[in-house]
Design an enzyme around this catalytic site. Structure first.
Site, PDB file in Angstrom:
ATOM      1  N   GLU A   7      23.654 -42.678  20.482  1.00  0.00           N
ATOM      2  CA  GLU A   7      24.557 -41.538  20.333  1.00  0.00           C
ATOM      3  C   GLU A   7      25.212 -41.153  21.651  1.00  0.00           C
ATOM      4  O   GLU A   7      26.322 -40.654  21.679  1.00  0.00           O
ATOM      5  CB  GLU A   7      23.783 -40.347  19.759  1.00  0.00           C
ATOM      6  CG  GLU A   7      24.673 -39.228  19.249  1.00  0.00           C
ATOM      7  CD  GLU A   7      23.923 -38.260  18.348  1.00  0.00           C
ATOM      8  OE1 GLU A   7      24.093 -37.052  18.549  1.00  0.00           O
ATOM      9  OE2 GLU A   7      23.173 -38.706  17.455  1.00  0.00           O
ATOM     10  N   ASP A 103      20.702 -40.271  17.052  1.00  0.00           N
ATOM     11  CA  ASP A 103      19.603 -39.322  16.885  1.00  0.00           C
ATOM     12  C   ASP A 103      19.071 -39.356  15.456  1.00  0.00           C
ATOM     13  O   ASP A 103      19.836 -39.430  14.490  1.00  0.00           O
ATOM     14  CB  ASP A 103      20.063 -37.908  17.228  1.00  0.00           C
ATOM     15  CG  ASP A 103      20.320 -37.746  18.724  1.00  0.00           C
ATOM     16  OD1 ASP A 103      19.980 -38.665  19.488  1.00  0.00           O
ATOM     17  OD2 ASP A 103      20.856 -36.704  19.127  1.00  0.00           O
ATOM     18  N   TYR A 300      12.405 -35.308  22.624  1.00  0.00           N
ATOM     19  CA  TYR A 300      13.693 -34.931  22.024  1.00  0.00           C
ATOM     20  C   TYR A 300      13.765 -33.423  21.776  1.00  0.00           C
ATOM     21  O   TYR A 300      12.898 -32.854  21.095  1.00  0.00           O
ATOM     22  CB  TYR A 300      13.879 -35.683  20.708  1.00  0.00           C
ATOM     23  CG  TYR A 300      15.224 -35.490  20.075  1.00  0.00           C
ATOM     24  CD1 TYR A 300      16.370 -36.009  20.658  1.00  0.00           C
ATOM     25  CD2 TYR A 300      15.352 -34.784  18.882  1.00  0.00           C
ATOM     26  CE1 TYR A 300      17.607 -35.840  20.073  1.00  0.00           C
ATOM     27  CE2 TYR A 300      16.589 -34.614  18.283  1.00  0.00           C
ATOM     28  CZ  TYR A 300      17.714 -35.142  18.887  1.00  0.00           C
ATOM     29  OH  TYR A 300      18.938 -34.963  18.303  1.00  0.00           O
TER      30      TYR A 300
END
Length: 696
Positions: A7, A103, A300
């Site tokens: 991403e 993601d 994350y």
């Protein structure tokens, strides 16, 4: 050859490093049998309304609703070069399959799929689904890739969400902007958030404080307090009845209480606490967390879970030992992490809670930029607290009677600090202590039931009820997180208003659009913000719309509701909205007209006088009173009539002027200028008093 699409560039670099793709190229990395490239967020997005028909480039009521029959996508402006690189890599003959490394979630699925569809690529797709950027986690994820087809319903759910937001956002924004002659951005998440701010502001404005009292008894070193008393006469009567009287302890209760360790951070909780402790905006916190993630120091950040999965037990134990070794927490002795307290597989969907990584062993935390360092230590503190022993204390509640009235004294005694000791160490390091900082533990002297106190002293203290507090980013994020959740099933992809990743940008958009302003830590709706909420229908200002959508999007993601059925409902809503608001009254059209600041009062009619580009004019156009900035009296003396001078002339009939030029004397002088209104078209000015160099 596999083509892996991430991403963001930083994530692609992490994939490449873990997989041995070391050769840097223009827009991608290559090596060890794979190519790694990136999307820079949304490489492809929905086209603007004007792309469908030329007439849609202008905003007209007659063209609404805009309902595309065939949806168009475009390469996002400024990202054309990277899209071209990604497309050319997809077309390489040696690329046999693609890996979606965006993601792991609904939006990541959309970013990847739109880029592939725009490129016209039909090669097989595999899905990478990970929550940590550590090399071991990346390699583990690539060893367990799943078929991309498994996530087809999730993609349709994401696409429906994107189209629905476009339809309602475009049509509602154009509708109300055209009706009120001002750009009024309307959004499914933004508008209900603004409504919450406006509602809180209304409660504050309408609040009327009330006085109340407490009667307090002084009992040999301890204080017993009455319940709230609303009438002063009653408080005085209680004081009189108790003064120099006898108080008896009629009840004494002790109770041991345990406070469990806090949960780990999800993004929203992290943003809330960072705002409260450091004053960070939600966007700043997300930016710092993202930077730490890209440095491999945090997992994350865009997560809504506060737990870890069972396979992380060994890792989190090792990370906790590293965190406990930081200088700030070195005073904590005998720390034994309770890993089981933070493990719950059923409470982890896309991503687990935010925790530090094993990279901590290689990083000198003190060298991080201040914002990142503060946030990282905060996450370390939360991890240690979550793994620590419970906080145990004993409460004491004593009830006294005196003069036929009841009074209470409360205290507590700590049995075991547990996780509170770690929190105390962290908070002691803060330069500015937060408002909710830990209070000193109150203790009561030894008491026994039936104990008598003679000649007590009774006093009255006066208090006032307080209005609701304005929202801060901390409290607004919490309100957004929980808005409408009672109407959502447990397994929906997103709960509340927005997502952990988008709530910060929603707040920033409200501020940049002029609907909300920051005053210190507080978020206050502006006049335009309040008016916007007032004129919009409840369906757009209530969190219920998001709740309804998320329920249905959840069904789409499970394959239990067709995307076509969902979109039919959205189109019907857009049509009904346009049909319902075809016109508004002339008075309502003035709601968003700029507010003009009055300079003073017109000497002729008493109406406010306002400043224009070339003059100061009476608000009643029929009056005709005006003060010209370029009146010959001022231009011939090399001066321009200023706002302050005009205000003085209107209130006092005169104004002081420094450095007024005199052509006859070829010099400047200080003067008092008097206004003479003869009732005609022009105003006369004359010099009443002069002094200084060149004065007469």
């Amino acid at each position: 050859m596999k083509l892996i699409i991430a991403e963001k560039p930083s994530v692609a670099a992490a994939y490449a490093a873990a997989l041995g793709a070391k050769n840097k190229k223009d827009g991608y990395l290559e090596g060890n049998g794979c190519l790694v490239t990136w999307c820079i967020g949304h490489l492809v997005s929905l086209a603007e309304a004007g792309a469908y028909e030329e007439r849609y480039k202008k905003w007209n009521y007659e063209d609404l609703p805009i309902l595309p029959e065939v949806w168009q996508h475009v390469v996002s402006p400024g990202k054309e070069k990277q899209f071209s690189i990604v497309k050319s890599l997809m077309e390489r003959p040696d690329v046999k399959e693609l890996v979606n490394g965006c993601d792991a979630g609904r939006e990541g699925e959309l970013i990847f799929r739109l880029a592939v569809e725009m490129a016209g690529c039909t090669k097989p797709v595999w899905r990478l689904w990970i929550s940590s950027m550590e090399d071991t986690a990346i390699r583990e994820g690539f060893s367990h890739l799943e078929p991309g087809s498994r996530y087809e319903p999730l993609y349709h759910s994401a696409l429906c969400r994107s189209k629905a937001d476009w339809l309602i956002g475009i049509n509602a924004t154009r509708l109300f902007s055209v009706l009120y002659h001002k750009t009024l951005n309307v959004g499914r998440v933004q508008t209900p958030t603004l409504a919450m701010l406006a509602e809180r502001d209304g409660k504050i404005m309408l609040f009327q404080k009330k006085k109340y009292y407490h009667v307090r008894l002084s009992l040999n070193g301890l204080e017993a307090v009455s319940d709230r008393v609303d009438e002063k006469e009653k408080a005085v009567s209680m004081q009189t009845a108790c003064q120099n009287g006898q108080a008896v302890c009629v009840s004494l209760e002790r109770e041991k209480k345990t406070v469990k360790p806090p949960k780990l951070y999800d993004l929203t909780t992290l943003q809330r606490e960072a705002n409260r402790l450091f004053g960070f905006t939600a966007k700043e916190t997300l930016d710092y967390a993202q930077a730490l993630y890209e440095k491999k120091l945090l997992t994350y950040p865009r997560t809504d879970s506060r737990y870890l999965t069972g396979d992380m037990a060994e890792t989190v134990s090792a990370v906790a030992r590293l965190a406990a070794g930081l200088p700030l927490f070195s005073a904590v002795g005998g720390f034994t992490p309770d890993v089981a307290a933070v493990i719950s597989d059923k409470d982890v969907s896309d991503h687990h809670a935010i925790i530090p990584t094993l990279e901590l062993a290689k990083q000198e935390v003190s060298l991080l930029p201040a914002g990142e360092r503060n946030l990282f230590i905060l996450v370390c503190c939360k991890l240690l607290c979550a793994l620590a022993a419970p906080h145990v204390y004993e409460t004491v509640s004593a009830v006294f009677t005196c003069g036929e009235h009841t009074f209470t004294a409360k205290g507590k005694e700590v049995v075991s600090q547990g996780w509170k000791e770690i929190e105390r160490l962290f908070r002691s390091s803060l330069k500015e202590k937060p408002e909710d900082d830990l209070e000193d533990v109150a203790t009561l002297p030894a008491l026994s039931q039936g104990q008598i106190f003679d000649h007590v002293a009774a006093t009255i203290t006066e208090h006032f009820t307080t209005p609701p507090k304005p929202y801060t980013e901390d409290t607004l994020l919490s309100a957004m997180e929980h808005a409408g959740t009672e109407d959502m099933p447990d397994d929906v992809e997103r709960k509340g208003l927005g997502t952990p990743a988008t709530r910060a940008s929603i707040i920033e958009k409200l501020v940049s659009s002029g609907f909300v302003e920051r005053k210190g830590k507080n978020l206050i709706p502006t006049r335009n913000g309040i008016n916007l909420v007032t004129v919009l229908p409840e369906v757009l200002t209530s969190p219920q719309l998001t709740a309804d959508w998320e329920n249905k999007l959840s069904l789409v993601a499970k394959g239990e509701l067709s995307p076509e059925t969902f979109m039919e409902g959205i189109e019907s809503m857009a049509k009904e909205l346009i049909a319902r608001y075809s016109h508004i009254s002339e008075d309502k059209q003035k709601l968003f007209a700029p507010q003009k600041e009055s300079v003073g009062v017109c000497p002729r009619c008493g109406q406010p006088v306002f400043e224009g580009k070339k003059n100061f004019y009476c608000g009643d156009r029929g009056c005709g009173f005006v003060l010209w900035k370029n009146d010959r009296f001022w231009t011939s003396r090399r001066k321009e009539l200023t706002k302050k001078m005009a205000a003085d002339l209107l209130s006092k009939g005169k104004t002081k002027v420094k450095g007024l030029y005199s052509e006859k004397k070829d010099t400047t002088y200080d003067a008092v200028i008097v206004m003479e209104d003869t009732g005609g078209k022009y105003i006369n000015f004359k010099t009443e008093f002069t002094k200084g160099k060149g004065g007469r």
